[in-house]
Design an enzyme around this catalytic site. Structure first.
Site, PDB file in Angstrom:
ATOM      1  NE  ARG A  92      -1.439 -22.901  -8.283  1.00  0.00           N
ATOM      2  CZ  ARG A  92      -2.332 -21.974  -7.927  1.00  0.00           C
ATOM      3  NH1 ARG A  92      -3.553 -22.044  -8.401  1.00  0.00           N
ATOM      4  NH2 ARG A  92      -2.000 -20.995  -7.112  1.00  0.00           N
ATOM      5  CG  ASP A 152      -4.347 -22.738  -2.007  1.00  0.00           C
ATOM      6  OD1 ASP A 152      -4.505 -22.088  -3.041  1.00  0.00           O
ATOM      7  OD2 ASP A 152      -3.605 -23.735  -1.918  1.00  0.00           O
ATOM      8  NE  ARG A 155      -1.159 -17.441  -1.711  1.00  0.00           N
ATOM      9  CZ  ARG A 155      -0.762 -18.052  -2.824  1.00  0.00           C
ATOM     10  NH1 ARG A 155      -1.583 -18.913  -3.424  1.00  0.00           N
ATOM     11  NH2 ARG A 155       0.425 -17.807  -3.336  1.00  0.00           N
ATOM     12  CG  HIS A 179      -2.227 -25.400  -5.065  1.00  0.00           C
ATOM     13  ND1 HIS A 179      -2.535 -24.301  -4.301  1.00  0.00           N
ATOM     14  CD2 HIS A 179      -1.044 -25.121  -5.674  1.00  0.00           C
ATOM     15  CE1 HIS A 179      -1.579 -23.395  -4.441  1.00  0.00           C
ATOM     16  NE2 HIS A 179      -0.669 -23.866  -5.283  1.00  0.00           N
TER      17      HIS A 179
END
Length: 314
Positions: A92, A152, A155, A179
């Site tokens: 990212r 996240d 998850r 993140h």
């Protein structure tokens, strides 16, 4: 005469993430108006037509149209999902320079049309682009929010629920930090129902290795999904809808968004994923939860990585 408040959301970016968000918004009936803006105007128009054809099955009326930056003037919330997507094998943070240039233009266009609401940023690297949006917009830190580690954390809750065979909604656990690759699980405060996760692990005579494996799979989930289908979109779309609902419905919900730290956790001048109370004003407050020594060290490392990455952009 009774005038009901009309909530307008402007979505910038009609790609997979943006359209998953729009679809979730329609199915949840969160706002009254939804405007789609995309550089590909024909794509935006096509998505709007497709979404409108399902309106007969929406729980409440919602006006959806493809618009322009002029529609931002009366918007309560501008959600940005535009930008270049993460490619297989790309982190990212490697997206930062490309998407920073795109974001500066977007924010200038939004603010140039008299916007005075709240920004919600989803594009990666989300913590850095939320910081860029805050700087470029001139809005208060409370009114610029990133999706942070909401997905996240979801998850993690799903994976723990699956492992222990309990309803995901009864798992209470946070991922905080960037993140991305330096994020961390807050095991010290995780709960399964009313029982501490650490207590449950001991009672079942499990060891830390099972938790380490769960976290690794959560941290790397996006890479696994991108490798298989090219992008992640449903989970983040629903996460954005959840944040939107907390804002527009003034819920005072606690979500692990990307928030500006001004001394919390011993950190300053950085946007990073932490639990925060979200309501109609944006971020009402950042919650400074107790961390173990290891967790605090990991958060400090995550913060340092973000600051190092954003320094050349300022």
């Amino acid at each position: 005469m009774f005038n009901e408040k009309i909530n307008r959301v402007v979505l910038i970016g009609a790609g997979a993430v943006g359209c998953s968000y729009a679809y979730s918004m329609i199915n949840q009936g969160v706002a009254e108006e939804l405007v789609l803006i995309d550089v590909n105007e024909a794509k935006a128009e096509g998505e709007v037509r497709d979404l409108n054809h399902g309106m007969a099955f929406s729980p409440s009326p919602l006006k959806v149209w493809n618009g322009s930056y002029k529609d931002c003037k009366d918007a309560d919330l501008v959600v940005i999902t535009a930008g270049l997507a993460q490619k297989p094998g790309e982190t990212r943070l490697q997206l930062v320079e490309k998407n920073t240039r795109i974001f500066k233009k977007i924010v200038q266009n939004v603010m140039g049309n008299g916007f005075d609401g709240i920004f919600l940023v989803a594009t990666n690297p989300v913590d850095i682009l939320t910081y860029v949006t805050w700087k470029e917009s001139g809005l208060s830190k409370e009114r610029v929010i990133g999706s942070g580690t909401v997905l996240d954390s979801a998850r993690l809750r799903f994976s723990l629920g699956e492992y222990f065979n309990v309803d995901t909604r009864n798992v209470h656990a946070y991922i905080i930090g960037e993140h991305g690759d330096t994020e961390l699980p807050v095991w010290s405060s995780a709960m399964i129902g009313a029982e501490r996760l650490e207590t449950m692990i001991a009672r079942r005579e499990e060891n830390q290795a099972c938790l380490d494996e769960i976290f690794t799979n959560v941290r790397d989930a996006a890479y696994h999904i991108i490798e298989r289908k090219g992008a992640t979109n449903y989970g983040i779309g629903m996460s954005l809808m959840r944040i939107t609902k907390a804002i527009l419905h003034n819920e005072n919900s606690i979500l692990t968004v990307s928030a500006y730290l001004d001394g919390e956790y011993g950190q300053k001048d950085v946007y990073i994923g932490v639990p925060a109370v979200i309501n109609r004003s944006g971020i009402r407050e950042v919650m400074e939860i107790e961390l173990s020594d290891k967790e605090r060290e990991q958060l400090e490392h995550s913060t340092a990585v973000l600051k190092e990455t954003i320094a050349p952009l300022e």
